[in-house]
Design a protein around this motif. Structure first.
Motif, PDB file in Angstrom:
ATOM      1  N   TYR A 280      60.378   9.436  99.102  1.00 27.43           N
ATOM      2  CA  TYR A 280      61.687  10.023  98.822  1.00 27.43           C
ATOM      3  C   TYR A 280      61.840  10.407  97.348  1.00 27.43           C
ATOM      4  CZ  TYR A 280      62.989   8.405 103.481  1.00 27.43           C
ATOM      5  OH  TYR A 280      63.044   8.193 104.845  1.00 27.43           O
ATOM      6  N   GLU A 281      61.255   9.601  96.464  1.00 30.94           N
ATOM      7  CA  GLU A 281      61.315   9.929  95.037  1.00 30.94           C
ATOM      8  C   GLU A 281      60.528  11.201  94.740  1.00 30.94           C
ATOM      9  OE1 GLU A 281      62.272   5.664  95.501  1.00 30.94           O
ATOM     10  OE2 GLU A 281      60.736   7.004  96.306  1.00 30.94           O
ATOM     11  N   ALA A 284      62.312  14.419  95.984  1.00 31.52           N
ATOM     12  CA  ALA A 284      63.477  14.847  95.204  1.00 31.52           C
ATOM     13  C   ALA A 284      63.156  15.963  94.217  1.00 31.52           C
ATOM     14  CB  ALA A 284      64.072  13.648  94.469  1.00 31.52           C
ATOM     15  N   ARG A 316      67.357  18.357 102.591  1.00 35.44           N
ATOM     16  CA  ARG A 316      67.518  18.685 101.171  1.00 35.44           C
ATOM     17  C   ARG A 316      67.277  20.167 100.909  1.00 35.44           C
ATOM     18  NH1 ARG A 316      65.880  13.779 102.208  1.00 35.44           N
ATOM     19  NH2 ARG A 316      66.379  11.990 100.883  1.00 35.44           N
TER      20      ARG A 316
END
Length: 376
Positions: A280-281, A284, A316
C-alpha cells in the motif's frame, strides 16, 4: 513515470519474483531512462506467502514436519524477530504439491501444520499469520489439533489420517493443547468464504480437486460433521457456532479448527500479505501498476492477489495492466476489475507449450509491448 510491478506466479514456470524480474527487464529495455520501476512481491495467503514475507525482510526458518501422506517433509516459514511475527503456509506441511503420484482424499493429514505452529512458537513467535491455500487435506484441521495436543476419542492414538480415522470419532478433548498457542495472536489469511459443511462446504466444493470421488465426498462430509460436532461440544457452543462461519471450509476445514479452537481471526489473504510487504505504501506513489498471473479466469476475481492489486489501484484511480499466460476473462470483466489492458504470452502465433518452454522471452516481449502502449 513511476511503475509498480506486483505480480503472482506463472504456476509451473516462473515464481512471482522471477516473473516480476522478467517484466522489469522488458520494461527497462523499452522505456525512457527516467521511468522508475519498483517491485513488490505479492501473494494471497497461498503458495508464495512465505516468499513474499522473506522478500520484505523476514528471515526464512526451516523445519521437518509430517507431510500429508504421513512422510516427513521439509517446510519453511518466515519469521521477524523484531515483533515476534511468523508467517506460515499450510501448503508447506499438507499441500497437494507435496504428494507424489496418487492423491489421498481420505487419508491426507494436516498433522504437519500443528508441528509447524509448534516450531514457530519454539522460535519465539507471539503473532502468527497462517496462510490457507493449496491443501491436500479434508480433515477439519483435526490432524493439526492432534499435533498441538488435542485428544480424540474413537480415533487411533497416532497421527489422524483424514476422514478414514475421523469416521469413528466420538468426542474431542482440547484441554491438553499447548497453551502457548492461545497466548499468541493468530490471523488466518484466506481468500475463500465457504462454510465447513453442505453444498458449498469443504468436501463438496474442494475435495474433487483433491482426488475425491462422489462416494468419497459423502464420506468426507460425514467425517467433517462428526469432527464439528465433537469440537463444538467440547467448546460448549451450539452446533453451527463455528462450522457455519465464512472461511470455515477453507483448506479442508483448517479454517474451522483455527477459528473455533485456536481463536484465529479470519482476514482476506491478499490484504494480510499486502500489509506485510508494504504494497500500500508503494502503491501510493505509483502512476501505473502491473500485475498478473499464469491464467486469468473467473477464479482470479475471487480474492486472488492480482484482482486485489487491481481493486486497490482502481480505488486510487491508478491504471492497471495485466501480464499473463492466457486470459479467459471478457473485456467487461476486466474493465469491472479495474484493468485497462491485458498482455498475454500465448497468442495466435505462440502456443501454450512454447510459452511454457521459454516463458522469459515471451514475458519480456509482453512487457515491451506494454511499455510502448503506455508510452513509458
Amino acid at each position: 513515470m513511476k511503475v509498480l510491478i506486483a505480480v503472482d506466479k506463472f504456476k509451473g514456470s516462473l515464481s512471482g519474483a522471477e516473473l516480476a524480474r522478467e517484466i522489469a527487464v522488458g520494461l527497462r529495455e523499452n522505456s525512457r531512462s527516467d521511468t522508475v520501476i519498483s517491485v513488490c512481491n505479492i501473494a494471497d495467503g497461498g503458495d508464495g506467502t512465505v516468499a513474499a514475507a522473506v522478500s520484505a525482510g523476514f528471515s526464512e526458518q526451516r523445519a521437518q514436519v509430517t507431510g500429508p501422506a504421513g512422510i516427513p517433509v521439509r517446510a519453511s516459514y518466515a519469521y521477524r524477530a523484531s515483533d515476534a511475527t511468523a508467517v506460515i503456509e499450510i501448503a508447506q506441511a499438507c499441500g497437494l504439491s507435496l504428494l507424489e503420484g496418487e492423491l489421498l482424499p481420505l487419508t491426507a493429514t494436516s498433522y504437519g501444520v500443528g508441528e509447524l505452529l509448534l516450531h514457530a512458537l519454539d522460535t519465539g513467535a507471539r503473532r502468527i499469520i497462517i496462510g490457507l491455500g493449496g491443501s491436500a487435506t479434508t480433515d477439519a484441521g483435526a490432524g493439526m489439533l492432534r499435533a498441538l495436543g488435542a485428544r480424540f476419542e474413537g480415533v487411533a492414538a497416532g497421527h489422524i489420517r483424514g476422514a478414514k480415522d475421523l469416521a469413528t470419532l466420538t468426542a474431542a478433548d482440547l484441554s491438553e493443547i499447548d497453551e502457548r498457542i492461545f497466548a499468541a495472536e493468530l490471523t488466518v489469511a484466506c481468500d475463500v468464504n465457504n462454510p465447513l459443511l453442505g453444498e458449498n462446504g469443504a468436501a463438496a466444493v474442494y475435495a474433487p480437486q483433491k482426488g475425491a470421488t462422489a462416494a468419497q465426498i459423502a464420506q468426507l462430509e460425514n467425517a467433517l460433521e462428526l469432527t464439528a460436532n465433537a469440537v463444538e461440544d467440547a467448546l460448549k457452543t451450539p452446533p453451527g457456532s463455528y462450522r457455519d462461519l465464512p472461511g470455515a471450509g477453507a483448506a479442508g476445514g483448517l479454517g474451522f479448527a483455527c477459528m473455533a479452537v485456536l481463536g484465529a481471526k479470519m482476514r482476506a489473504g491478499a490484504d494480510v500479505v499486502f500489509n506485510i510487504t508494504g504494497f500500500y505504501e508503494q502503491l501510493a506513489t505509483a502512476d501505473l501498476v502491473i500485475t498478473g498471473e499464469g491464467k486469468l479466469d473467473a477464479q482470479s476475481l475471487c480474492g486472488k492477489g492480482p484482482a486485489a492489486v487491481a481493486a486497490a489501484a482502481a480505488a486510487r484511480n491508478i491504471p492497471v495492466a495485466m501480464v499473463c499466460g492466457v486470459s479467459d476473462l471478457t473485456p467487461e470483466q476486466l474493465a469491472d476489475s479495474g484493468v485497462a489492458a491485458v498482455y498475454q504470452t500465448v497468442s495466435d502465433t505462440v502456443t501454450v507449450a512454447e510459452s511454457l518452454r521459454d516463458p522469459r522471452t515471451y514475458v519480456r516481449a509482453a512487457a515491451a509491448q506494454l511499455a510502448r502502449d503506455f508510452g513509458l
